[in-house]
Design a protein around this motif. Structure first.
Motif, PDB file in Angstrom:
ATOM      1  N   SER A 318       0.948  -1.227   0.023  1.00  0.00           N
ATOM      2  CA  SER A 318      -0.002   0.104  -0.077  1.00  0.00           C
ATOM      3  C   SER A 318       0.979   1.140  -0.115  1.00  0.00           C
ATOM      4  CB  SER A 318      -0.854  -0.104   1.205  1.00  0.00           C
ATOM      5  OG  SER A 318      -1.802  -1.160   1.316  1.00  0.00           O
ATOM      6  N   ALA A 354      -3.590   4.190  -1.556  1.00  0.00           N
ATOM      7  CA  ALA A 354      -4.576   4.549  -0.652  1.00  0.00           C
ATOM      8  C   ALA A 354      -4.649   5.924  -0.272  1.00  0.00           C
ATOM      9  CB  ALA A 354      -4.219   3.537   0.642  1.00  0.00           C
ATOM     10  N   HIS A 355      -5.858   6.170   0.265  1.00  0.00           N
ATOM     11  CA  HIS A 355      -7.144   5.720   0.253  1.00  0.00           C
ATOM     12  C   HIS A 355      -7.959   6.797  -0.664  1.00  0.00           C
ATOM     13  CE1 HIS A 355      -6.708   3.085   3.757  1.00  0.00           C
ATOM     14  NE2 HIS A 355      -5.953   4.109   4.453  1.00  0.00           N
ATOM     15  N   GLU A 376      -8.868   3.789  -5.426  1.00  0.00           N
ATOM     16  CA  GLU A 376      -9.723   3.888  -4.284  1.00  0.00           C
ATOM     17  C   GLU A 376     -10.437   5.527  -4.026  1.00  0.00           C
ATOM     18  OE1 GLU A 376      -9.081   2.865   0.288  1.00  0.00           O
ATOM     19  OE2 GLU A 376      -9.375   1.159  -0.889  1.00  0.00           O
ATOM     20  N   PRO A 378     -12.047   7.929  -1.267  1.00  0.00           N
ATOM     21  CA  PRO A 378     -12.049   7.951   0.559  1.00  0.00           C
ATOM     22  C   PRO A 378     -13.190   7.849   1.135  1.00  0.00           C
ATOM     23  CG  PRO A 378     -11.754  10.115  -0.492  1.00  0.00           C
ATOM     24  CD  PRO A 378     -11.764   9.195  -1.692  1.00  0.00           C
ATOM     25  N   TYR A 380     -13.766   6.226   3.781  1.00  0.00           N
ATOM     26  CA  TYR A 380     -13.045   5.858   4.643  1.00  0.00           C
ATOM     27  C   TYR A 380     -13.809   6.041   6.104  1.00  0.00           C
ATOM     28  CZ  TYR A 380      -8.492   5.786   7.217  1.00  0.00           C
ATOM     29  OH  TYR A 380      -7.171   5.740   8.072  1.00  0.00           O
ATOM     30  N   ASN A 418     -12.989   1.800   2.559  1.00  0.00           N
ATOM     31  CA  ASN A 418     -11.941   1.124   3.389  1.00  0.00           C
ATOM     32  C   ASN A 418     -12.476   1.057   4.878  1.00  0.00           C
ATOM     33  OD1 ASN A 418      -8.883   0.277   4.132  1.00  0.00           O
ATOM     34  ND2 ASN A 418      -9.394   2.150   5.639  1.00  0.00           N
TER      35      ASN A 418
END
Ligand code: GCU
Length: 600
Positions: A318, A354-355, A376, A378, A380, A418
């Motif tokens: 990551s 990420a993220h 991705e 976010p 999150y 995530n």
């Protein structure tokens, strides 16, 4: 802070926005542009004085007017020309010590000269601005955008003068409960014009979106569509790939789209071991640009991930968009080269970005270097899943992310979330995002980084969202947030899904240069020991098809204040922010070398 007053402002601006639609051009980095990077004069405006009166009403003489003191005029209490500059692209937090912790609005102003061209439309392109941004050109409100990691383009054609012009952009990185991301993140809330800003000239009819990809189950059939803005039906679109003797035309339909399917001769498919790219020329009316593209297929068959029809194991890591050495938001070519160079050195063939969507430089470089990408948005932790307006923000970011990187061969996975809590509102929210991904790009795999359940020594992957995903990512921190590294040896893994699994995160903190016994937290020996036990455990998970340990390099986080060790860095990097490789880096490198030797 800006926003509280802003809600009322937004109503006022609604009418303006309809004049200047925020849209997204594609492959802007492949078009000729007039760069606006460099020094911008800035005004730090914690109280939003540049926009509001002392009663919170919208100012008509705000900082967007770029006012000058008239000899007998009312006092003008700002002056861009005499205000300090900030570099664009770049975050403001690492450029000026006084702004390190700053969250709020900052005004950016830049002069530029321009000569209007006949039959030409002009857009201001912002690669990314964190978090909310409001744009004025020559005192006219142009547009606004929410979301800190995706590009936006606003038309300014009829606002430009021949000769002198200026643009003012107010950027506000205030965190919002109903934002994407929401209030809590484990990364630094770098504010500012964090990616390239430029003027893009296009003909009156221009290509604003396209999708060209290798048809699944095929060696050399390319299919897709090209959308042309402002064109009459029956107009022609041409796609040329000289190296493959491809020269295909298609008619544009009433929806502005031309669909194509054609054979592409001896096409060499893109893969990490063979990152073959082609010059692809797209042409419609007066508009033409050349993109650099690779062609591959990625799909799932049972619990296997197939790249170009063959099973693949993802040897990854990551990465946060933190610049090596200088820290701050990564935005330069050398930042990307350093980060992806380390992944290659580690023996990796895959990265989890990420993220949030990283700079387009990163996915372009992954195309060239041969690294598969997980990208991705976010969504999150505890986003406000029960709010339709929040879903709309997430969908917008998803569409902007996919639109920008649909042409990148490296991108294989779109991740919609995530570590989100398993509530009914969340499931519905994320299922809607999964549907949106499939609608926007049916050629890539949908995933998310899920939390796992624990029953004694058993870890269970049965988050209901798993049913909607193609590939299931899961995060676990055995040996750091729970148990000891050795406990991984006795851990049993169960999954409710007959699907490929990727361990999207595992790891532990270590301060580079701190040494001690393997049971002494924060030492390199502890981290390396944790990795050794993890790698043995993960080998035992039958459906595991990849991994992206947390994380390649230490990164700044406001949640990590521990003095002398963290100092506002998350230290789970395998490499320090100063490029120093920790012992665990070599543990993973050895494992990846063995893995790639076993498949070759
Ligand atoms: C979480 C999260 C990361 C975070 C990491 C950590 O899993 O997804 O964003 O940085 O754990 O705690 O280090």
């Amino acid at each position: 802070m800006f926003l509280a007053q802003n809600r009322r402002l937004l109503e006022g601006m609604e009418s303006l926005r309809s004049l200047r639609k925020v849209c997204g051009l594609v492959a802007v980095d492949r078009r000729p542009t007039i760069g606006l990077n460099g020094d911008w004069h800035t005004i730090v405006d914690p109280y939003g004085t540049g926009l509001y009166t002392f009663h919170g009403d919208l100012r008509t003489d705000g900082y967007f007017m770029n006012g000058k003191q008239a000899p007998d005029g009312e006092p003008v209490e700002y002056n861009f020309q005499q205000s300090p500059v900030l570099q664009v692209p770049g975050d403001w937090n690492t450029q000026r010590e006084s702004l390190f912790f700053y969250e709020g609005p900052i005004w950016y102003k830049r002069d530029f000269s321009y000569q209007r061209q006949p039959r030409t439309r002009v857009f201001i392109h912002v690669g990314a601005a964190n978090y909310r941004s409001y744009v004025w050109v020559n005192r006219q409100k142009v547009c606004e955008h929410e979301g800190g990691f995706t590009p936006f383009d606003c038309e300014v054609t009829d606002l430009l003068n021949d000769g002198k012009n200026f643009v003012v952009i107010a950027v506000d990185n205030t965190r919002l409960a109903d934002g994407i991301p929401t209030l809590q993140t484990d990364w630094w809330n770098y504010g500012g014009l964090t990616r390239d800003v430029s003027l893009v000239e296009v003909p009156e009819q221009f290509i604003d979106d396209f999708d060209l990809h290798l048809k699944r189950g095929n060696q050399n059939i390319i299919e897709g569509w090209v959308h042309v803005e402002g064109v009459l039906p029956e107009a022609q679109v041409t796609v040329r790939i000289p190296e493959l003797n491809v020269n295909k035309t298609a008619k544009v339909g009433t929806d502005g789209r031309a669909t194509l399917e054609f054979e592409a001769g001896d096409l060499e498919r893109w893969s990490p071991d063979h990152s073959r790219l082609y010059r692809v020329y797209l042409h419609a009316g007066q508009d033409e640009f050349e993109d650099e593209m690779g062609f591959k297929t990625v799909e799932v068959r049972g619990t296997e991930i197939l790249l170009n029809g063959s099973p693949i194991f993802l040897r990854g890591v990551s990465i946060h968009a933190e610049a090596p050495y200088r820290t701050g938001r990564a935005c330069k070519d050398e930042d990307m080269k350093t980060l992806l160079g380390w992944v290659k050195e580690m023996g990796g063939n895959y990265v989890r970005l990420a993220h949030y969507p990283h700079d387009e430089r990163m996915t372009r470089l992954a195309d060239r270097m041969g690294l598969l990408v997980w990208s991705e948005i976010p969504v999150y932790w505890a986003v406000e899943f029960d709010k339709p307006a929040v879903l709309a923000k997430a969908e917008q970011q998803l569409c902007e992310m996919i639109r920008r990187d649909r042409d990148k061969a490296s991108v294989a996975f779109w991740s919609v979330a995530n570590e989100t809590p398993a509530t009914p509102a969340r499931i519905e929210f994320l299922r809607a995002l999964v549907t949106k991904v499939r609608e926007q790009d049916p050629m890539r795999l949908v995933t998310a980084a899920l939390l796992v359940r624990t029953e004694g020594r058993t870890k269970i992957i049965d988050d209901p969202l798993g049913a909607a995903l193609d590939v299931i990512g899961f995060n676990e921190y055995i040996g750091w947030y729970e148990q000891a590294p050795e406990d991984a040896d006795q851990t049993v893994w169960k999954t409710a899904y007959e699907k490929p699994l990727i361990v999207s995160e595992f790891g532990g903190d270590a301060k580079y240069g701190l040494h001690g016994d393997t049971d002494k937290r924060w030492t390199e020996e502890y981290q390396a020991n944790l990795y050794r036990h993890q790698l043995v455990m993960l080998k035992g998970i039958g459906r595991l098809r990849g991994m992206s340990p947390w994380i390649l390099m230490d990164f700044r986080s406001p949640r990590r204040p521990m003095p002398g060790i963290q100092d506002y860095f998350n230290r789970k990097g395998l490499i320090s922010d100063q490029g120093e490789k920790k012992e665990a880096f070599y543990v993973l490198q050895n494992a990846y070398r063995e893995l790639s030797a076993s498949v070759s």
